[in-house]
Design a protein around this motif. Structure first.
Motif, PDB file in Angstrom:
ATOM      1  N   ARG A  67       0.826  -1.207   0.000  1.00 13.10           N
ATOM      2  CA  ARG A  67       0.000   0.000   0.000  1.00 13.10           C
ATOM      3  C   ARG A  67       0.859   1.256   0.000  1.00 13.10           C
ATOM      4  O   ARG A  67       0.526   2.239  -0.662  1.00 13.10           O
ATOM      5  N   TYR A  68       1.960   1.229   0.729  1.00 13.78           N
ATOM      6  CA  TYR A  68       2.828   2.405   0.828  1.00 13.78           C
ATOM      7  C   TYR A  68       3.717   2.599  -0.397  1.00 13.78           C
ATOM      8  O   TYR A  68       4.495   3.548  -0.441  1.00 13.78           O
ATOM      9  N   GLN A  69       3.631   1.714  -1.387  1.00 13.36           N
ATOM     10  CA  GLN A  69       4.334   1.958  -2.648  1.00 13.36           C
ATOM     11  C   GLN A  69       3.756   3.196  -3.335  1.00 13.36           C
ATOM     12  O   GLN A  69       4.445   3.877  -4.075  1.00 13.36           O
ATOM     13  N   ASN A  70       2.498   3.460  -3.078  1.00 10.24           N
ATOM     14  CA  ASN A  70       1.846   4.655  -3.601  1.00 10.24           C
ATOM     15  C   ASN A  70       1.963   5.758  -2.542  1.00 10.24           C
ATOM     16  O   ASN A  70       1.440   5.619  -1.436  1.00 10.24           O
ATOM     17  N   PRO A  71       2.634   6.870  -2.837  1.00  7.98           N
ATOM     18  CA  PRO A  71       2.829   7.921  -1.832  1.00  7.98           C
ATOM     19  C   PRO A  71       1.522   8.563  -1.366  1.00  7.98           C
ATOM     20  O   PRO A  71       1.476   9.160  -0.294  1.00  7.98           O
ATOM     21  N   LEU A  72       0.459   8.426  -2.135  1.00  5.42           N
ATOM     22  CA  LEU A  72      -0.829   8.996  -1.704  1.00  5.42           C
ATOM     23  C   LEU A  72      -1.344   8.314  -0.435  1.00  5.42           C
ATOM     24  O   LEU A  72      -2.008   8.947   0.383  1.00  5.42           O
ATOM     25  N   TRP A  73      -1.033   7.021  -0.264  1.00  7.73           N
ATOM     26  CA  TRP A  73      -1.447   6.328   0.953  1.00  7.73           C
ATOM     27  C   TRP A  73      -0.676   6.843   2.166  1.00  7.73           C
ATOM     28  O   TRP A  73      -1.223   6.943   3.266  1.00  7.73           O
ATOM     29  N   LYS A  74       0.593   7.177   1.952  1.00  6.99           N
ATOM     30  CA  LYS A  74       1.371   7.769   3.054  1.00  6.99           C
ATOM     31  C   LYS A  74       0.776   9.117   3.441  1.00  6.99           C
ATOM     32  O   LYS A  74       0.641   9.427   4.629  1.00  6.99           O
ATOM     33  N   ILE A  75       0.412   9.916   2.455  1.00  8.27           N
ATOM     34  CA  ILE A  75      -0.204  11.218   2.727  1.00  8.27           C
ATOM     35  C   ILE A  75      -1.543  11.021   3.437  1.00  8.27           C
ATOM     36  O   ILE A  75      -1.853  11.722   4.405  1.00  8.27           O
ATOM     37  N   PHE A  76      -2.330  10.057   2.965  1.00  9.34           N
ATOM     38  CA  PHE A  76      -3.627   9.771   3.590  1.00  9.34           C
ATOM     39  C   PHE A  76      -3.445   9.393   5.057  1.00  9.34           C
ATOM     40  O   PHE A  76      -4.116   9.944   5.945  1.00  9.34           O
ATOM     41  N   ASP A  77      -2.531   8.463   5.324  1.00  7.29           N
ATOM     42  CA  ASP A  77      -2.306   8.023   6.700  1.00  7.29           C
ATOM     43  C   ASP A  77      -1.731   9.146   7.562  1.00  7.29           C
ATOM     44  O   ASP A  77      -2.077   9.281   8.740  1.00  7.29           O
ATOM     45  N   TRP A  78      -0.848   9.969   6.989  1.00 11.96           N
ATOM     46  CA  TRP A  78      -0.282  11.082   7.745  1.00 11.96           C
ATOM     47  C   TRP A  78      -1.352  12.124   8.061  1.00 11.96           C
ATOM     48  O   TRP A  78      -1.374  12.679   9.154  1.00 11.96           O
ATOM     49  N   LEU A  79      -2.255  12.380   7.112  1.00 14.74           N
ATOM     50  CA  LEU A  79      -3.360  13.309   7.387  1.00 14.74           C
ATOM     51  C   LEU A  79      -4.259  12.780   8.493  1.00 14.74           C
ATOM     52  O   LEU A  79      -4.682  13.537   9.376  1.00 14.74           O
TER      53      LEU A  79
END
Length: 132
Positions: A67-79
């Motif tokens: 899932r974290y291969q896509n940076p948008l998921w990192k942004i989602f989780d960080w938000l």
């Protein structure tokens, strides 16, 4: 002629005084409303993906890594992390202001809550950023 007695609350407010009312508390109030709405939708998406699309027992390190291969998921989780912590800490600040009367105790309690929130934010952000 009868004189009109104005209460202190009904007196005219100068533009300078009106502008000074937009202080930290005003922005804090607005933040709680906006972050609450954003968190509602972030939490719904998180719940749907993690508990309905995928079984909780199948959530492994490999699943998160994929899932974290896509940076948008990192942004989602960080938000989700940052807004949740800020929203919760701001809510605790309201509660502390209401119930902790002693100035010394208020400083100690707020320092503890802000310190724990800061540590959780730092560790959570570090985990999201450095996860391989």
């Amino acid at each position: 002629m009868a004189s009109v007695i104005k209460s202190p609350q009904s007196r005219d407010v100068s533009p300078q005084r009106r502008a000074s009312r937009q202080n930290f508390e005003t922005w804090s109030w607005l933040f709680m409303r906006v972050s609450g709405i954003i968190l509602f939708f972030l939490a719904l998406v998180h719940f749907f993906i993690m508990h309905i699309l995928h079984d909780v027992t199948t959530t492994t390190v490999a699943f998160v890594a994929a899932r974290y291969q896509n940076p948008l998921w990192k942004i989602f989780d960080w938000l989700l992390l940052s807004l949740g912590l800020l929203h919760g800490t701001n809510g605790l600040r309201y509660i502390m202001d209401d119930y902790v009367r002693s100035p010394l105790k208020r400083v100690l309690v707020k320092s503890t809550v802000y310190g724990v929130s800061g540590i959780l934010f730092f560790v959570g952000t570090l985990t999201i950023i450095t996860f391989k």
